[in-house]
Design an enzyme around this catalytic site. Structure first.
Site, PDB file in Angstrom:
ATOM      1  N   GLY A  62      -1.913   2.197  -5.806  1.00 32.66           N
ATOM      2  CA  GLY A  62      -1.844   2.586  -7.208  1.00 32.66           C
ATOM      3  C   GLY A  62      -0.599   3.357  -7.559  1.00 32.66           C
ATOM      4  O   GLY A  62      -0.441   3.809  -8.687  1.00 32.66           O
ATOM      5  N   GLU A  86      -5.299  -4.840  -8.958  1.00 33.77           N
ATOM      6  CA  GLU A  86      -5.164  -5.105  -7.512  1.00 33.77           C
ATOM      7  C   GLU A  86      -6.531  -5.137  -6.845  1.00 33.77           C
ATOM      8  O   GLU A  86      -6.802  -5.991  -5.998  1.00 33.77           O
ATOM      9  CB  GLU A  86      -4.280  -4.037  -6.857  1.00 33.77           C
ATOM     10  N   ALA A 141       0.857  -1.198   0.000  1.00 34.08           N
ATOM     11  CA  ALA A 141       0.000   0.000   0.000  1.00 34.08           C
ATOM     12  C   ALA A 141       0.885   1.238   0.000  1.00 34.08           C
ATOM     13  O   ALA A 141       2.045   1.182   0.434  1.00 34.08           O
ATOM     14  CB  ALA A 141      -0.897   0.013   1.238  1.00 34.08           C
TER      15      ALA A 141
HETATM   16  C1  5RP Z   1       0.928  -0.566  -6.876  1.00 37.37           C
HETATM   17  C2  5RP Z   1       0.610  -0.425  -5.454  1.00 37.37           C
HETATM   18  C3  5RP Z   1       1.642  -0.817  -4.464  1.00 37.37           C
HETATM   19  O1  5RP Z   1       1.120  -1.765  -3.594  1.00 37.37           O
HETATM   20  C4  5RP Z   1       2.051   0.377  -3.685  1.00 37.37           C
HETATM   21  O2  5RP Z   1       2.481   1.360  -4.606  1.00 37.37           O
HETATM   22  C5  5RP Z   1       3.160   0.058  -2.685  1.00 37.37           C
HETATM   23  O3  5RP Z   1       4.340  -0.169  -3.362  1.00 37.37           O
HETATM   24  P1  5RP Z   1       5.710  -0.410  -2.606  1.00 37.37           P
HETATM   25  O4  5RP Z   1       5.591  -1.736  -1.921  1.00 37.37           O
HETATM   26  O5  5RP Z   1       6.735  -0.406  -3.719  1.00 37.37           O
HETATM   27  O6  5RP Z   1       5.919   0.723  -1.649  1.00 37.37           O
HETATM   28  O7  5RP Z   1      -0.466  -0.020  -5.065  1.00 37.37           O
HETATM   29  O8  5RP Z   1      -0.121  -0.119  -7.698  1.00 37.37           O
END
Ligand code: 5RP
Length: 229
Positions: A96, A104, A84
């Site tokens: 996102g 997702e 997230a």
């Molecule tokens: C992708 C997402 C990812 O879960 C969110 O951006 C978290 O990414 P990260 O684990 O690299 O911090 O929603 O659409």
């Protein structure tokens, strides 16, 4: 070598994965750690089948030997584990950042329950510092933007909506759409904003995940916290 916080969160959530499960696999750098750990379990004979939320997660699973299927073959999943961009105290999320929010959300909706994995930097009191991604159809972009602006105005929210770019061109999602990132700072009523965005025809999906996560594994330097709404 010590595990990163993201890997620690992923390892903690993996304890909920049981043999034979159909597992939704989200997207992002935290989920990449999950896929690496899952691949080691699979090598040791652990049987699961995954459904990935992005072309990137799919490629990494293929590369590391995590068996995959599709939602067409397995329309009901046992569990999804995903990262997230922000997590509030009710476990409402902004997702996102990696432009994979639509798949997702489809995978999360098809899953019996959703676990979130994150390092502690993702915890917030109020959603909105992270720009809210909204996936929109390219046709009629400016009309959709205007309708979104009306929704933001009605919610008393201010801030720019910026078309996400990939170099010189708009970024195109796995589904052939664009992303408008809404820089809102603080979303006082995420549920109400979500409802307003959902009725705009050009909006395919927004990055607010409300009442979807059942637990979050949040890794900090001292401990892993297990949060529930
Ligand atoms: C992708 C997402 C990812 O879960 C969110 O951006 C978290 O990414 P990260 O684990 O690299 O911090 O929603 O659409």
């Amino acid at each position: 070598m010590a595990m990163s916080l993201k890997a620690q969160a992923a390892a903690a959530a993996l304890k909920e994965v049981k043999p034979g499960m159909k597992l939704g696999i989200g997207s992002g750098s935290t989920v990449n750690e999950l896929i690496r750990l899952l691949a080691e379990m699979v090598k040791d004979g652990f049987e699961i089948i995954g459904v990935p939320a992005s072309s990137y997660s799919q490629a990494l699973c293929d590369e590391l030997g995590v068996p995959l299927t599709t939602l067409d073959e397995a329309p009901v999943l046992d569990l999804v584990i995903d990262g997230a961009d922000e997590i509030d105290p009710q476990l409402n999320l902004i997702k996102g950042g990696g432009a994979a929010l639509l798949r997702e959300k489809i995978i999360a909706a098809a899953s019996g329950s959703m676990l979130v994995i994150a390092d502690e930097s993702k915890i917030v009191d109020t959603l909105g510092k992270f720009p809210l991604p909204v996936e929109v159809v390219p046709f009629g972009l400016e009309a959709t933007r205007q309708m979104m602006q009306n929704s933001l105005d009605a919610e008393g929210l201010q801030g720019e909506m910026i078309l996400r770019m990939a170099g010189e061109k708009p970024l195109v999602t796995d589904n052939g759409n664009y992303i408008l990132d809404c820089h809102l700072q603080a979303i006082s009523n995420p549920k109400s904003l979500a409802k307003r965005l959902e009725v705009i025809p050009g909006v395919v999906e927004h990055g607010l995940f409300i009442d979807m996560a059942v637990r979050a594994y949040v890794a900090g330097t001292d401990e892993i916290r297990v949060l529930e709404p």
